[in-house]
Design an enzyme around this catalytic site. Structure first.
Site, PDB file in Angstrom:
ATOM      1  N   ASP A   1       0.838  -1.188   0.000  1.00 25.65           N
ATOM      2  CA  ASP A   1       0.000   0.000   0.000  1.00 25.65           C
ATOM      3  C   ASP A   1       0.880   1.248   0.000  1.00 25.65           C
ATOM      4  OD1 ASP A   1      -2.429   1.221  -0.159  1.00 25.65           O
ATOM      5  OD2 ASP A   1      -2.788   1.249   1.996  1.00 25.65           O
TER       6      ASP A   1
ATOM      7  N   TYR B   1       1.109   5.663  -0.424  1.00 27.46           N
ATOM      8  CA  TYR B   1       0.676   6.789   0.415  1.00 27.46           C
ATOM      9  C   TYR B   1       0.845   8.009  -0.487  1.00 27.46           C
ATOM     10  CZ  TYR B   1       0.834   9.210   5.063  1.00 27.46           C
ATOM     11  OH  TYR B   1       0.601   9.960   6.200  1.00 27.46           O
TER      12      TYR B   1
ATOM     13  N   HIS C   1      -3.828  13.786   1.380  1.00 25.53           N
ATOM     14  CA  HIS C   1      -4.066  12.840   2.471  1.00 25.53           C
ATOM     15  C   HIS C   1      -2.875  12.793   3.423  1.00 25.53           C
ATOM     16  CE1 HIS C   1      -5.238   9.277   4.704  1.00 25.53           C
ATOM     17  NE2 HIS C   1      -4.101   8.699   4.366  1.00 25.53           N
TER      18      HIS C   1
ATOM     19  N   ARG D   1       1.176  14.236  13.833  1.00 24.76           N
ATOM     20  CA  ARG D   1       2.485  14.758  14.221  1.00 24.76           C
ATOM     21  C   ARG D   1       2.532  16.277  14.291  1.00 24.76           C
ATOM     22  NH1 ARG D   1       3.311  10.506  10.894  1.00 24.76           N
ATOM     23  NH2 ARG D   1       3.074  11.848   9.094  1.00 24.76           N
TER      24      ARG D   1
ATOM     25  N   GLU E   1     -10.785   3.916   4.068  1.00 28.13           N
ATOM     26  CA  GLU E   1      -9.882   4.722   3.251  1.00 28.13           C
ATOM     27  C   GLU E   1     -10.249   4.493   1.796  1.00 28.13           C
ATOM     28  OE1 GLU E   1      -5.740   4.016   4.275  1.00 28.13           O
ATOM     29  OE2 GLU E   1      -5.838   5.562   5.833  1.00 28.13           O
TER      30      GLU E   1
ATOM     31  N   GLU F   1      -9.418   4.155  -1.716  1.00 32.32           N
ATOM     32  CA  GLU F   1      -8.204   3.895  -2.485  1.00 32.32           C
ATOM     33  C   GLU F   1      -8.568   3.229  -3.808  1.00 32.32           C
ATOM     34  OE1 GLU F   1      -4.830   2.201  -0.619  1.00 32.32           O
ATOM     35  OE2 GLU F   1      -5.301   2.983   1.376  1.00 32.32           O
TER      36      GLU F   1
ATOM     37  N   ASP G   1      -9.345   0.444   2.247  1.00 28.65           N
ATOM     38  CA  ASP G   1      -8.303   0.028   3.190  1.00 28.65           C
ATOM     39  C   ASP G   1      -8.784   0.359   4.607  1.00 28.65           C
ATOM     40  OD1 ASP G   1      -5.871  -0.783   4.234  1.00 28.65           O
ATOM     41  OD2 ASP G   1      -4.969   1.201   4.013  1.00 28.65           O
TER      42      ASP G   1
ATOM     43  N   ARG H   1      -8.023   3.348  13.586  1.00 27.98           N
ATOM     44  CA  ARG H   1      -7.108   4.467  13.841  1.00 27.98           C
ATOM     45  C   ARG H   1      -6.467   4.405  15.217  1.00 27.98           C
ATOM     46  NH1 ARG H   1      -6.044   5.870   8.825  1.00 27.98           N
ATOM     47  NH2 ARG H   1      -7.910   6.459   7.678  1.00 27.98           N
TER      48      ARG H   1
ATOM     49  N   GLN I   1      -3.871   1.627  15.202  1.00 28.85           N
ATOM     50  CA  GLN I   1      -2.767   2.099  14.356  1.00 28.85           C
ATOM     51  C   GLN I   1      -1.906   3.143  15.069  1.00 28.85           C
ATOM     52  OE1 GLN I   1      -4.245   3.810  10.692  1.00 28.85           O
ATOM     53  NE2 GLN I   1      -2.225   4.449   9.987  1.00 28.85           N
TER      54      GLN I   1
ATOM     55  N   TYR J   1       2.077   1.993  15.542  1.00 33.59           N
ATOM     56  CA  TYR J   1       2.757   2.201  14.262  1.00 33.59           C
ATOM     57  C   TYR J   1       4.190   2.727  14.365  1.00 33.59           C
ATOM     58  CZ  TYR J   1       2.776   7.301  13.554  1.00 33.59           C
ATOM     59  OH  TYR J   1       3.057   8.634  13.632  1.00 33.59           O
TER      60      TYR J   1
ATOM     61  N   LYS K   1      -4.590  -2.392  10.266  1.00 34.97           N
ATOM     62  CA  LYS K   1      -4.986  -2.568   8.863  1.00 34.97           C
ATOM     63  C   LYS K   1      -5.326  -4.019   8.515  1.00 34.97           C
ATOM     64  CE  LYS K   1      -3.610   1.681   7.400  1.00 34.97           C
ATOM     65  NZ  LYS K   1      -4.427   2.626   6.622  1.00 34.97           N
TER      66      LYS K   1
ATOM     67  N   THR L   1      -9.133  -5.795   4.117  1.00 31.74           N
ATOM     68  CA  THR L   1      -8.985  -4.814   3.046  1.00 31.74           C
ATOM     69  C   THR L   1      -9.897  -5.291   1.918  1.00 31.74           C
ATOM     70  OG1 THR L   1      -6.662  -4.573   3.675  1.00 31.74           O
ATOM     71  CG2 THR L   1      -7.321  -3.653   1.546  1.00 31.74           C
TER      72      THR L   1
ATOM     73  N   THR M   1      -4.822   6.430   0.354  1.00 30.24           N
ATOM     74  CA  THR M   1      -6.062   7.200   0.354  1.00 30.24           C
ATOM     75  C   THR M   1      -5.983   8.342  -0.649  1.00 30.24           C
ATOM     76  OG1 THR M   1      -6.246   6.685   2.686  1.00 30.24           O
ATOM     77  CG2 THR M   1      -7.668   8.431   1.842  1.00 30.24           C
TER      78      THR M   1
ATOM     79  N   GLU N   1     -10.086  12.300   8.234  1.00 23.40           N
ATOM     80  CA  GLU N   1      -9.930  13.638   7.679  1.00 23.40           C
ATOM     81  C   GLU N   1     -11.254  14.415   7.716  1.00 23.40           C
ATOM     82  OE1 GLU N   1      -7.914  11.320   4.398  1.00 23.40           O
ATOM     83  OE2 GLU N   1      -7.212  13.347   3.906  1.00 23.40           O
TER      84      GLU N   1
END
Lengths: 432, 432
Positions: free
Chosen positions: B129, B131, B136, B145, B202, B204, B236, B240, B243, B247, B256, B260, B359, B373
């Protein structure tokens, strides 16, 4: 118990107490299932034909041992694995065994390992790599993120892992090209493209999944313990410069997926049973799903005492020199904890899937399982015993060899070797 | 060109310009290859038997279209895919086609899609996958972050990606249980165990690999372009909270791998060819291996204009409500850039391997491709049109549906749908 069928030296990895499974071919036969004993490989389909595994309920031995991979056998589960193991031990030890009488010459059912070619033992559907050694995670964390952020807050609460690339898992003996890729040696400059300049090994072991679980059906820790078929040695080759540049925020990718080597012989958990030891104490206490203390059916000794060595044959000379001397018993998170965690979200684990332990470093410097740790990110060149050569990372045409064994009383349960040579990078004229 | 074999409505996803491949079964036949046209699925093995694909060099049509997956067909490469496409278009449009004369009734070679069961189109060896949407990555980065570290320094230099779990890829229509797992809702407290409280979709798309490359053999960007077989819609699903806790530092894992979903019909790149558009401008200019500007044989338009919609059917009512309206053309890194990057270290990409785009969010809020989002990490509940229901994340028994299509002049090249319902978490009495 003694093997009377072929001679087995006391220091052989493949004693009658071991009997690991692999997939081999000869100049005249296609890949099929074999079992290692001493310097030989037993032809399992031929032994099936002679009736050695007759009347084992649920095992179509001739069919299953003629396959070019172990997946179907792995799917059958521990009771059948144990019956096959017992029949093999009876056959190998008992000079008056009825099947022995059907054989004139050992080479009717066996071949010298030196004369066969080994293949990947399973068709690996998914490959996962954990990060289960506290010493390794701390060492790497210190170098990548500084002392204060070395061990992330989640590390002592769960076995951190990531999905790896199944297509790049290769059997021991396969040479690999040094990968090309993006790296950023100077953080004030844009990234550059070219061969990795910080190529490393990682001393790991890995386990194969036996019976599968359906998507949406987590495993208990008891089930997890029963579903591990066996183990191999693994070298999780790592391009540290590619990895360092790419890995935020989604983890290792091309720094790993150029190749991962495993040893060809899968040593079963039944063979490893006598070498169980306590795993390191876990503080904080893990959440209940990761705990065995509430279970009466589980052996509290979730660790395994497996001696592990890494040697390098530098391109400058023809000798192997010791790099790492470690042991699986140092690993913080046990195999069953790794597996139960992996499936707790309902993830389907299929027969033949592979789970690596992550680099197995121990408490002392001699037990560090990678050059990154041994040279402390390239700062301290590693001396190679009698060789004039030094290393911070792997050079072209260097060979790395991992070996491992459990020491019994007068016998060994060993893994053979996981070996690989790094060839020069592929020239990519079209990208410059 | 008009389909004269069966009727095809102008708003149908499956016009004669589309002809996507899938794997289907009926109550009386095992899984095999089919092609969608209008509301029907064409039986490719039957059409093979009638000689429609005779004398296509290198194609054993009856054999390959009787398989329960498309891997072997995907491996054949673009020249053969194109010949098959042409034969199908001739057969469907030409009332005097010789094969048409062999057929009394359409149901000899076709079935209603509503009466067949769809399966995964390929046996997926590895699933990756990416990104690749800047919007996104920026949105998520800001939430995870902070604004200053939103887009990591590597993001504009390479298509960031990670290995996903192939065993948990399911075909549209498969319901999934909300995953259990570790999360740490209160960072001052230890982690807790239980069902994810922040379950997300997500939006995708994903592409399937055609001919494979050997380990150690990178692809040029021209080769990468030729080796993409086709595309599907993908959800996907993402937990959250699991994750966010797991992660660092190795990337998404159990957040994840509980599931899927992909749509069953693989739309070929040949069908998408008329809908090529320029991808967003790339600044800084990528390194040469990721660049098409030096190549004369490549179409500079590396993007695709594919309208994408996500709807939710909340458990409170029986209506679908729009959540996201996006487009693949927003994606910063093109498909061929993703593939050439993936293989640049020598990683082997095998026929049937799946690569997700990540995404696909666009510049406006209506185009955000996840609830994370849309609700800005749960802060702003999402209103669902005429429904009284609101959502920050997915609730039990909600259904998410992704649709997508290219709009031609009086016809569509569409993807059908990718649909899935979230069932309540599995009760795990043994862990409490």
């Amino acid at each position: 118990m003694k093997c009377t069928f072929v001679e087995v030296a006391p220091e052989s990895d493949f004693s009658i107490y071991n009997l690991p499974y692999g997939v081999y071919s000869t100049s005249s036969s296609a890949p099929q299932v074999g079992v290692a004993i001493g310097e030989y490989v037993l032809c399992m389909s031929m032994l099936s034909k002679l009736g050695l595994f007759a009347e084992i309920n649920g095992l179509d031995a001739q069919e299953i041992f003629s396959k070019p991979q172990l997946n179907e056998f792995m799917a059958l589960g521990r009771p059948i694995w144990r019956q096959v193991r017992q029949r093999l031990q009876e056959f190998l030890s008992d000079t008056s065994h009825p099947v022995r009488k059907l054989i004139q010459n050992t080479n009717e059912v066996s071949a010298l390992q030196s004369q066969v070619q080994m293949h990947l033992p399973a068709q690996i559907g998914d490959y996962t790599d954990f990060y289960a050694s506290r010493e390794h995670a701390t060492n790497v964390g210190m170098m990548f993120r500084g002392k204060d952020n070395a061990l992330m807050p989640n590390w002592t609460h769960l076995p951190v892992g990531y999905h790896g690339r199944a297509s790049s898992v290769v059997v021991s003996g396969t040479s690999l090209h040094r990968p090309n890729g993006q790296r950023r040696p100077d953080p004030t400059q844009p990234p550059v493209f070219g061969p990795s300049a910080r190529l490393d090994y990682e001393l790991e072991m890995a386990f194969f999944i036996g019976p599968s679980n359906d998507l949406g059906s987590p495993l208990t820790i008891e089930q997890a313990e029963e579903r591990i078929f066996g183990m191999v040695l693994m070298n999780d080759w790592s391009a540290r410069d590619i990895q360092a540049w790419e890995y935020v925020p989604l983890g290792p990718f091309l720094g790993k997926s150029f190749g991962t080597s495993i040893s060809p012989w899968v040593v079963t958990m039944d063979a490893l049973e006598p070498f169980r030891v306590m795993q390191p104490a876990q503080d904080p206490e893990p959440l209940p799903y990761l705990r065995s203390s509430c279970s009466t059916s589980l052996d509290a000794r979730a660790g395994y005492d497996i001696n592990l060595n890494v040697h390098i044959k530098p391109h400058e000379d023809d000798q192997y020199h010791l790099l790492t001397r470690s042991n699986l018993k140092y690993m913080y998170w046990s195999l069953r904890q790794q597996l139960v965690h992996h499936a707790i979200n309902g993830c389907s684990m299929r027969s033949g899937d592979l789970c690596g332990t992550g680099t197995i470093s121990g408490p002392t410097e001699e037990s560090f399982g990678s050059m990154l740790e041994l040279s402390w990110s390239g700062k301290n060149p590693i001396s190679l015993g009698s060789s004039k050569a030094q290393r911070t990372f792997i050079q072209d045409n260097d060979t790395i060899r991992i070996t491992g064994f459990c020491q019994g009383d007068g016998y060994r349960v060993g893994f053979g070797e996981c070996i690989g040579t790094i060839l020069p990078a592929v020239k990519l004229d079209w990208v410059n």
